[in-house]
Scaffold this motif. Structure first.
Motif, PDB file in Angstrom:
ATOM      1  N   THR A 131      14.445 -10.765   4.666  1.00 45.47           N
ATOM      2  CA  THR A 131      15.171  -9.776   3.464  1.00 45.47           C
ATOM      3  C   THR A 131      16.081  -9.098   3.554  1.00 45.47           C
ATOM      4  O   THR A 131      17.127  -8.293   2.979  1.00 45.47           O
ATOM      5  CB  THR A 131      13.754 -10.300   2.832  1.00 45.47           C
ATOM      6  OG1 THR A 131      13.322 -11.086   2.282  1.00 45.47           O
ATOM      7  CG2 THR A 131      14.036  -8.281   1.812  1.00 45.47           C
ATOM      8  N   HIS A 186      19.790  -9.633   4.573  1.00 44.44           N
ATOM      9  CA  HIS A 186      20.348  -9.673   3.133  1.00 44.44           C
ATOM     10  C   HIS A 186      21.967  -9.355   2.651  1.00 44.44           C
ATOM     11  O   HIS A 186      23.644  -9.548   2.732  1.00 44.44           O
ATOM     12  CB  HIS A 186      19.995 -10.008   1.435  1.00 44.44           C
ATOM     13  CG  HIS A 186      18.681 -11.152   1.820  1.00 44.44           C
ATOM     14  ND1 HIS A 186      19.082 -12.024   2.066  1.00 44.44           N
ATOM     15  CD2 HIS A 186      17.591 -10.899   0.644  1.00 44.44           C
ATOM     16  CE1 HIS A 186      18.239 -13.024   1.766  1.00 44.44           C
ATOM     17  NE2 HIS A 186      16.863 -12.327   1.335  1.00 44.44           N
ATOM     18  N   HIS A 230      20.344 -15.866   0.234  1.00 42.55           N
ATOM     19  CA  HIS A 230      19.543 -15.262  -0.560  1.00 42.55           C
ATOM     20  C   HIS A 230      18.677 -16.704  -0.577  1.00 42.55           C
ATOM     21  O   HIS A 230      17.167 -17.007  -0.993  1.00 42.55           O
ATOM     22  CB  HIS A 230      19.939 -15.285  -2.110  1.00 42.55           C
ATOM     23  CG  HIS A 230      18.881 -15.357  -2.684  1.00 42.55           C
ATOM     24  ND1 HIS A 230      18.400 -16.104  -3.779  1.00 42.55           N
ATOM     25  CD2 HIS A 230      17.895 -13.649  -3.007  1.00 42.55           C
ATOM     26  CE1 HIS A 230      17.870 -15.361  -4.524  1.00 42.55           C
ATOM     27  NE2 HIS A 230      17.170 -13.521  -3.390  1.00 42.55           N
ATOM     28  N   GLY A 261      16.288 -17.712   2.452  1.00 41.07           N
ATOM     29  CA  GLY A 261      14.835 -15.868   2.251  1.00 41.07           C
ATOM     30  C   GLY A 261      14.295 -16.355   0.891  1.00 41.07           C
ATOM     31  O   GLY A 261      12.442 -16.614   1.228  1.00 41.07           O
TER      32      GLY A 261
END
Length: 125
Positions: free
Chosen positions: A29, A32, A78, A81
């Motif tokens: 995260t 990102h 993403h 994640g």
């Protein structure tokens, strides 16, 4: 008009920060913004409140518009994640529109006419 994307993560039973999967999800995260160009502003971190209703991790991301949010959601970084978090946590999401900041009110954005009216009333009430 910008969009603020807010996510609150709550670990599943038996998971805490000593679990290496939690640290892997957190690290993914944090990375990102390096990989997803749609992110305009990014803030995330572990909970520091000692309250039973608190979540364990939060993300706040700003995007130019809803199209940018959509591109972010389907971006491979993403998606990776999400896969990491899905194994260890449940989460809630709120996306809301941002307008310009209201003069004299620090840190608050007026997302709707109702918000502007409520804040305006407090300023002059």
């Amino acid at each position: 008009m910008g969009v603020r994307h807010v996510v609150l993560f709550k670990f599943k039973d038996g998971v805490n920060w000593s679990d290496p999967r939690a640290e892997e999800a957190e690290a993914a995260t944090l990375r990102h913004p390096r990989h997803i160009p749609e992110i305009v502003n990014w803030s995330c971190g572990r909970n520091t409140a000692a309250r039973s209703i608190a979540h364990d991790f939060a993300v706040i991301g700003d995007f130019a518009d809803q199209d940018a949010v959509h591109r972010y959601l389907v971006h491979p970084d993403h998606v990776r994640g999400v896969e990491k978090w899905r194994a260890i946590a449940d989460w809630s999401v709120v996306d809301f529109e941002l307008e310009t900041e209201i003069p004299g009110v620090r840190g608050i954005h007026a997302g709707t006419a109702a918000n502007r009216a409520a804040i305006h009333g407090r300023e002059h009430g």
